[in-house]
Design an enzyme around this catalytic site. Structure first.
Site, PDB file in Angstrom:
ATOM      1  N   HIS A 138      65.498   7.463  20.173  1.00 47.36           N
ATOM      2  CA  HIS A 138      64.364   7.773  20.811  1.00 47.36           C
ATOM      3  C   HIS A 138      64.633   9.009  21.630  1.00 47.36           C
ATOM      4  O   HIS A 138      65.803   9.507  22.040  1.00 47.36           O
ATOM      5  CB  HIS A 138      64.005   6.618  21.767  1.00 47.36           C
ATOM      6  CG  HIS A 138      63.207   5.597  21.538  1.00 47.36           C
ATOM      7  ND1 HIS A 138      63.653   4.311  22.103  1.00 47.36           N
ATOM      8  CD2 HIS A 138      62.315   5.606  20.834  1.00 47.36           C
ATOM      9  CE1 HIS A 138      62.795   3.299  21.590  1.00 47.36           C
ATOM     10  NE2 HIS A 138      61.873   3.890  20.845  1.00 47.36           N
ATOM     11  N   CYS A 141      64.928   4.038  29.999  1.00 47.43           N
ATOM     12  CA  CYS A 141      64.305   3.175  29.156  1.00 47.43           C
ATOM     13  C   CYS A 141      63.610   1.970  29.934  1.00 47.43           C
ATOM     14  O   CYS A 141      62.619   1.131  29.629  1.00 47.43           O
ATOM     15  CB  CYS A 141      65.211   2.234  28.173  1.00 47.43           C
ATOM     16  SG  CYS A 141      66.003   3.465  26.800  1.00 47.43           S
TER      17      CYS A 141
HETATM   18  N1  ARG Z   1      66.179  -2.568  21.990  1.00 53.68           N
HETATM   19  C1  ARG Z   1      65.136  -1.495  22.218  1.00 53.68           C
HETATM   20  C2  ARG Z   1      64.874  -1.041  20.882  1.00 53.68           C
HETATM   21  O1  ARG Z   1      65.246  -0.843  19.881  1.00 53.68           O
HETATM   22  C3  ARG Z   1      65.818  -0.629  23.280  1.00 53.68           C
HETATM   23  C4  ARG Z   1      64.762   0.589  23.631  1.00 53.68           C
HETATM   24  C5  ARG Z   1      65.282   1.388  24.234  1.00 53.68           C
HETATM   25  N2  ARG Z   1      64.108   2.215  25.132  1.00 53.68           N
HETATM   26  C6  ARG Z   1      64.016   3.446  25.360  1.00 53.68           C
HETATM   27  N3  ARG Z   1      63.002   3.894  25.798  1.00 53.68           N
HETATM   28  N4  ARG Z   1      64.914   4.271  24.753  1.00 53.68           N
HETATM   29  O2  ARG Z   1      63.993  -0.742  20.435  1.00 53.68           O
END
Ligand code: ARG
Length: 272
Positions: A160, A254
Site C-alpha cells: 500500500h 493503517c
Molecule cells: N491485513 C491488511 C491487508 O492486507 C492490512 C491493511 C493495512 N492497511 C494499510 N492502510 N496499509 O490488507
C-alpha cells in the site's frame, strides 16, 4: 479508527501476515487504545467504528474510504475477505456533512491515497501495483476534483502507498524510494526535492506508516531511526507500540482514516 474487537490473522493477503503466529488479542486492544488516546491527547477528535465479526482486518480503518473537502471516494477492496468492510465505512459518511461517491474500480482508500492540501494547490498521491487499480486514480480525480499523481509500487512488502510514503504536513512528504518503480522515483524527486528519505530499515519498521498533524508525527515504536529523521526535519516524533497490528501488515497510519470535511463558507449550512 475501528476497534480491534475481531482482529486476527486468519488469512494471508500480504507478506507480513503469518496465519501460524497467533495474535495476542488483549495486547492488540491495549496497543490500539494507546494509539487512540495518544491522538486524543494531542487534541484530535477520534470517531470509533465497532469491529464487525468475520472482518478481522477492519481495524485497518484507513482502507475504508478517502475524503477530501467533504467529498468521499468510497473503497472497493481487492480481496473478498475484506469486501464487506466498505459498507461499514460508507454508513459512517451517511450524514449530510459528506458527499459520498461509490467507486467503480478497486481501491483501498487511504491505504493507497495521500492528500497534500498545500502542494501545488492541493494534490493527491496515489499508489498502484498491488491493490488499487490505476483506473481508480482517474476516477478519484473526477470525484475529488484534485490532480492525482499515479505512483507505481514494486515491492510486495510495501503493498500500500501508506507503507512507503507519508505526508508530514500540508506540503512535505517522507518516502522510501526503492518501494517505487524507477520512473515513479523520478516523479517523486521532481515534485518533492526536499522530502525526508527513508531507507529499507525504516520502511520495514513501518516508520512510514505514520500519522502527522504537521507538528506531531505518530509512528511505530520500532521505527527509532525514522523518529530521529523526522525530528531532524523539525517535527516531534511520538512513538506508539503496535507489535500486534504489524502481524497483519499495518501500523499507525493503517489504523486511522483521516477525515477532511469541507470548509463551510459564510451563510452555508450543513447538508445544504
Ligand atoms: N491485513 C491488511 C491487508 O492486507 C492490512 C491493511 C493495512 N492497511 C494499510 N492502510 N496499509 O490488507
Amino acid at each position: 479508527m475501528c476497534s480491534p474487537d475481531h482482529f486476527t490473522v486468519e488469512y494471508a493477503i500480504n507478506p507480513w501476515m503469518d496465519t501460524t503466529a497467533p495474535v495476542d488479542a488483549t495486547l492488540a486492544f491495549r496497543q490500539w487504545e494507546m494509539l487512540r488516546t495518544t491522538l486524543a491527547d494531542l487534541g484530535h477528535t477520534v470517531h470509533v467504528l465497532n469491529g464487525v465479526p468475520g472482518l478481522p482486518d477492519m481495524v485497518y480503518a484507513a482502507n475504508g474510504a478517502f475524503s477530501v473537502d467533504g467529498k468521499v471516494y468510497g473503497a472497493r477492496f481487492k480481496f473478498p475477505q475484506r469486501a464487506a468492510e466498505a459498507d461499514a465505512h460508507q454508513l459512517f459518511y451517511a450524514s449530510g456533512e459528506w458527499s459520498f461517491a461509490s467507486p467503480g474500480h478497486v481501491n483501498e482508500g487511504e491505504g493507497d491515497f495521500a492528500y497534500l492540501p498545500e502542494a501545488y494547490g492541493g494534490m493527491v498521491l496515489a499508489g498502484y501495483g498491488f491493490r488499487t487499480d490505476p483506473a481508480a486514480h482517474a476516477e478519484a480525480q473526477e470525484v475529488l476534483g484534485r490532480p492525482v499523481i499515479s505512483l507505481k509500487l514494486v515491492d510486495p512488502a510495501f503493498y500500500h502507498l501508506d507503507t512507503a510514503l507519508a505526508a508530514l504536513d500540508d506540503r512535505h512528504i517522507a518516502y522510501y524510494p526503492d518501494a517505487f518503480s524507477p520512473a515513479s522515483q523520478r516523479v517523486l524527486a521532481q515534485l518533492f526535492p526536499d522530502a525526508v528519505i527513508a531507507d529499507r530499515h525504516d520502511a520495514e519498521a513501518f516508520g512510514l506508516n505514520l500519522v502527522s498533524d504537521g507538528r506531531h508525527v505518530v509512528l511505530n515504536t520500532e521505527a527509532v531511526a525514522m523518529g530521529d529523521k523526522v525530528r531532524a526535519a523539525g517535527y516531534l516524533p511520538v512513538h506508539v507500540e503496535l507489535t500486534e497490528l504489524k502481524r497483519g501488515g499495518g501500523s499507525v497510519k493503517c489504523a486511522v482514516a483521516e477525515l477532511r470535511p469541507g470548509v463551510l463558507k459564510a451563510g452555508e449550512a450543513l447538508g445544504a
